[in-house]
Motif scaffolding. Structure first.
Motif, short mmCIF file in Angstrom:
data_model
loop_
_atom_site.label_atom_id
_atom_site.label_comp_id
_atom_site.label_asym_id
_atom_site.label_seq_id
_atom_site.Cartn_x
_atom_site.Cartn_y
_atom_site.Cartn_z
N ASP A 86 51.36 -43.58 39.05
CA ASP A 86 52.47 -43.99 38.20
C ASP A 86 53.78 -43.93 38.96
O ASP A 86 54.17 -42.88 39.45
CB ASP A 86 52.53 -43.08 36.96
N ASP A 92 60.71 -38.79 37.37
CA ASP A 92 60.51 -37.57 36.57
C ASP A 92 60.71 -36.34 37.43
O ASP A 92 61.32 -35.35 37.00
CB ASP A 92 59.10 -37.55 35.98
N ALA A 263 55.45 -29.60 29.61
CA ALA A 263 55.17 -31.01 29.29
C ALA A 263 56.19 -31.59 28.33
O ALA A 263 56.54 -32.77 28.42
CB ALA A 263 53.75 -31.14 28.73
N SER A 264 56.68 -30.77 27.39
CA SER A 264 57.61 -31.28 26.39
C SER A 264 59.01 -31.47 26.93
O SER A 264 59.86 -32.05 26.26
CB SER A 264 57.64 -30.32 25.20
N LYS A 265 59.27 -30.99 28.15
CA LYS A 265 60.63 -31.02 28.70
C LYS A 265 60.78 -31.92 29.91
O LYS A 265 61.86 -31.99 30.50
CB LYS A 265 61.07 -29.60 29.06
N GLY A 267 59.42 -35.82 31.99
CA GLY A 267 58.94 -37.17 31.73
C GLY A 267 57.43 -37.24 31.62
O GLY A 267 56.72 -36.37 32.14
N PRO A 268 56.88 -38.27 30.98
CA PRO A 268 55.44 -38.34 30.74
C PRO A 268 54.60 -38.43 32.01
O PRO A 268 53.49 -37.90 32.05
CB PRO A 268 55.28 -39.60 29.89
N ALA A 269 55.10 -39.07 33.06
CA ALA A 269 54.31 -39.18 34.30
C ALA A 269 54.11 -37.81 34.94
O ALA A 269 53.01 -37.46 35.35
CB ALA A 269 55.00 -40.13 35.28
N ALA A 271 54.42 -34.94 33.33
CA ALA A 271 53.64 -34.14 32.38
C ALA A 271 52.15 -34.45 32.52
O ALA A 271 51.31 -33.55 32.46
CB ALA A 271 54.12 -34.42 30.96
N ASN A 272 51.80 -35.73 32.71
CA ASN A 272 50.39 -36.10 32.87
C ASN A 272 49.79 -35.53 34.14
O ASN A 272 48.63 -35.11 34.15
CB ASN A 272 50.26 -37.63 32.86
#
Length: 365
Positions: A86, A92, A263-265, A267-269, A271-272
């Motif tokens: 990603d 991120d 993870a909640s703080k 970016g999604p990439a 966090a993944n």
């Protein structure tokens, strides 16, 4: 077509290397531009994730190149799987590692603000006889052919690579022995026949995954580089990591960032990739004489999960409940005192008037 030339990159950091030789070495392995071409590596970034049994490395490479053909070879401690990653991961990561404000409060208003001092601190690849080189996997990803190789014979490995479009310098081929002697594997990447991939600019990131007992960053092929290197490695792990082995023994790796990744703080990439609560530790190293590099990076859990951030100085007006304190002290409080005094005086006058009226209404004795 997405720029996926970073398929050949295994480990992390920031490196700036101008390339004039047909083949050169860097921390990620050996890069081989096409005949008569030149390539420069403007920036190399990587995130290494290690959970105790598996290491994942995501790489992004920025190139300046005049070639339309190139290849890479790099060592890995075990057979690796390769896929595209990603692009958003690195933005991120940059956000997560951003410096935090070191706030200095001031009482009186002035024209200042943040001081802005900045951060402190052709065709499928075929193998020769199995006894010499084994092709563990052979796949096409995007416009590139990717082969995972195993060999205990550095000369046979060098011969195989030269026969399949990876023209290595003698010095680079010789350095393969440092990894074949330890049973490491190799990922070889080249442009597929008929590819029109653009090899100039920011290339799409690639993810490599392989089993590992310790988190490592291969650096020994860097000894073939002819220009200084700056390497930054970002490591995600269940705890803060220390560098137990540094490429140059008398220059220990220095961490420049360390904190938990929630993870909640983030970016999604990112966090993944973290896939849970992980600690991110960032290491930075400068190597002015790459020929002195004799070791790989190796990482192990630190004794504590201490948090470390780069900071920048920021001035803020001292406030309370959003109101500047100097106004509270010199305006609000005196005003409240005056109001209180006025109200008390009014109460006294009202009480006196009431007393006088009562006295006047009383019958004479």
């Amino acid at each position: 077509m997405a720029r996926t030339l970073t398929l050949a990159l295994v480990a992390g950091g920031l490196q700036a290397v101008w390339v004039a030789d047909p083949a050169w070495a860097c921390g990620c392995g050996a890069m081989i531009p096409g005949p008569g071409g030149t390539m420069s590596v403007a920036r190399e970034q990587a995130v290494v994730r290690f959970d105790g049994t598996t290491e994942d490395v995501v790489m992004r490479f920025s190139m300046q190149s005049n070639v339309t053909d190139a290849a890479w070879v790099m060592p890995v401690p075990a057979p690796a799987t390769v896929k595209l990653a990603d692009q958003a991961l690195f933005s991120d990561l940059s956000t997560a590692e951003a410096p935090v404000a070191d706030v200095h409060h001031y009482f009186w208003p002035h024209l200042g603000g943040s001081s802005g001092n900045g951060a402190a601190a052709g065709g499928a690849m075929a193998a020769p006889p199995r006894s010499a080189v084994q092709v563990l996997s052979d796949q096409r990803i995007g416009e590139f052919e990717v082969a995972s190789l195993a060999s205990a014979d550095p000369k046979a490995l060098g011969d195989w690579l030269n026969q399949h479009g990876f023209t290595l310098k003698d010095s680079t081929a010789t350095r393969l022995a440092a990894y074949t002697s330890q049973g490491w594997k190799f990922v070889a990447v080249r442009l597929a026949s008929g590819s029109t991939a653009d090899l100039d600019g920011a290339l799409d990131p690639i993810s490599l995954s392989f089993p590992a007992k310790t988190a490592v960053y291969p650096m020994r092929l860097s000894a073939g580089a002819t220009t200084p290197q700056n390497v930054e490695v970002s490591v995600l792990a269940p705890h803060r990591m220390d560098a137990t082995s540094s490429p140059i023994t008398d220059e220990p790796a220095v961490s420049e960032f360390g904190d938990w990744i929630e993870a909640s703080k983030v970016g999604p990439a990112l966090a993944n990739l973290a896939a849970g609560r992980m600690f991110l530790t960032v290491f930075d190293g400068d190597y002015s004489e790459p020929s002195q590099i004799t070791q790989d990076y190796a990482f192990a859990p630190a004794t504590s999960d201490w948090v470390q951030h780069a900071t920048y100085e920021k001035d803020e007006l001292l406030t309370f409940l959003g109101i500047p304190v100097y106004l509270i002290v010199f305006v609000v409080l005196p005003l409240l005192a005056a109001i209180g005094f006025w109200m008390r005086q009014g109460w006294k006058r009202a009480a006196a008037a009431q007393a006088g009226a009562a006295a006047a209404a009383a019958p004479p004795a």
